[in-house]
Design an enzyme around this catalytic site. Sequence first.
Site, short mmCIF file in Angstrom:
data_model
loop_
_atom_site.label_atom_id
_atom_site.label_comp_id
_atom_site.label_asym_id
_atom_site.label_seq_id
_atom_site.Cartn_x
_atom_site.Cartn_y
_atom_site.Cartn_z
N LYS A 265 5.60 -9.76 12.60
CA LYS A 265 6.22 -9.49 11.29
C LYS A 265 7.69 -9.09 11.38
O LYS A 265 8.46 -9.41 10.48
CB LYS A 265 5.43 -8.42 10.54
N ARG B 244 -2.27 6.16 5.50
CA ARG B 244 -1.80 4.91 4.91
C ARG B 244 -3.07 4.16 4.53
O ARG B 244 -3.87 4.70 3.79
CB ARG B 244 -0.88 4.15 5.89
C1 LIG Z 1 3.19 -3.36 11.81
C2 LIG Z 1 1.75 -3.19 12.10
C3 LIG Z 1 1.29 -3.28 13.42
C4 LIG Z 1 2.23 -3.44 14.60
O1 LIG Z 1 2.91 -2.24 14.80
P1 LIG Z 1 3.93 -2.02 16.04
O2 LIG Z 1 4.25 -0.58 16.01
O3 LIG Z 1 5.10 -2.89 15.76
O4 LIG Z 1 3.19 -2.42 17.26
C5 LIG Z 1 -0.07 -3.17 13.65
N1 LIG Z 1 -0.94 -2.98 12.63
C6 LIG Z 1 -0.53 -2.90 11.35
C7 LIG Z 1 -1.55 -2.70 10.29
C8 LIG Z 1 0.82 -3.00 11.04
O5 LIG Z 1 1.21 -2.91 9.77
#
Ligand SMILES: *Cc1c(COP(=O)(O)O)cnc(C)c1O
Length: 363
Positions: A36, A131
């Site tokens: 992302k 969250r």
């Molecule tokens: C962004 C996200 C991740 C990845 O997080 P990082 O800290 O970049 O490894 C994993 N799970 C969810 C639900 C996320 O929103």
Amino acid sequence: MTAPRVEVRLDRIHHNARTLVERLAGLGIGVTGVTKATLGSAEVARELLRAGVTAIGESRIENVEALRRAGISAPITLIRAPMSSQVERVVTSADASLNSEPHVLDLLSVAAQAQGRAHGVVLMVELGDLREGIMPGDLDAMARHVLGLPGLVLRGIGTNLACQSGASPDQQKMDELSALATGMETTLGSTLDVVSGGNSANLDWAFGQPSVGRINDLRLGESILLGREPLRRRPIDGLHLDAFTLVAEVIESKDKPMRPWGEINQTAFGHATQVGVGSDTGARAILALGRQDIDPDGLTPPAGVTILGASSDHLVVHTPSPLAVGGELHFQLDYRALVRAMTSPFVTHEFVGADQGDGIAGP
Ligand SMILES: *Cc1c(COP(=O)(O)O)cnc(C)c1O
């Protein structure tokens, strides 16, 4: 070459991904590679898949669709809970999604049946970061709800920590997730394929524990892309910290006083903080780069260069010697600056160092 641009070293991303995949494989944990922060880059996704991630994780359906258009056929999980208004697109392009709302699950079921597809569901559990997630006490009822919905396949459970409140993954929370998985299997009589323990913030826990329990998946973005764990932003042993570089172009270069004059009020973005550089005058340069392109607080300039301030379109720096107009300056980015740069329509992406020689077929 155009500026501003992000130079993406695919060979370094590959190295980081492969290193984490191998280290976690020893613990029985697979990696979902999260794209992302790269605007769903197909180049990055391909590199992650070559490095051995089991699936791609993406938070935006637009990015998932772009990955499909670019020919990525590997499993993709939508890692933000689907919007009710997007369930058809989610079922069409993503194999699975992370979920916490019965209403959305009902709609996903209708869409999956209409398209003749099976959509995978990972139920997210709230373990304290506040969250996304179902409260643990409601998990069994929600799982039963999923099992009763045609077109949906209950793949497993997951949790997300350290993103909203900074509540960190630890042995107690991971034990709780493992116990929930085992308890669900007993009460429901079905097996869960996926117990997804979290994101890059879980790595300290994972590498520090003799046993990881039922956790068999982590969703990793920042650690692969930037080589750091996000809890304290410490470098991870053996990983590249510089897979991404931001390049900006100088549009003004002059010797000017270091202090503004006249009556000083607010700037375009609130009150200015005066950055001291230890001299009354100095070489100042303006780069064609601003808050529409990056988060200035997340930039690391080259040694000796100080960032004095940023507005929408101008980044002002102090340099030890004058820069040439038309010349370029290179910056390292942290996660916030990376996300902003990769998603800004004004910043181009240049991919270098694609891995072609490992003999492993791309997706
Ligand atoms: C962004 C996200 C991740 C990845 O997080 P990082 O800290 O970049 O490894 C994993 N799970 C969810 C639900 C996320 O929103």
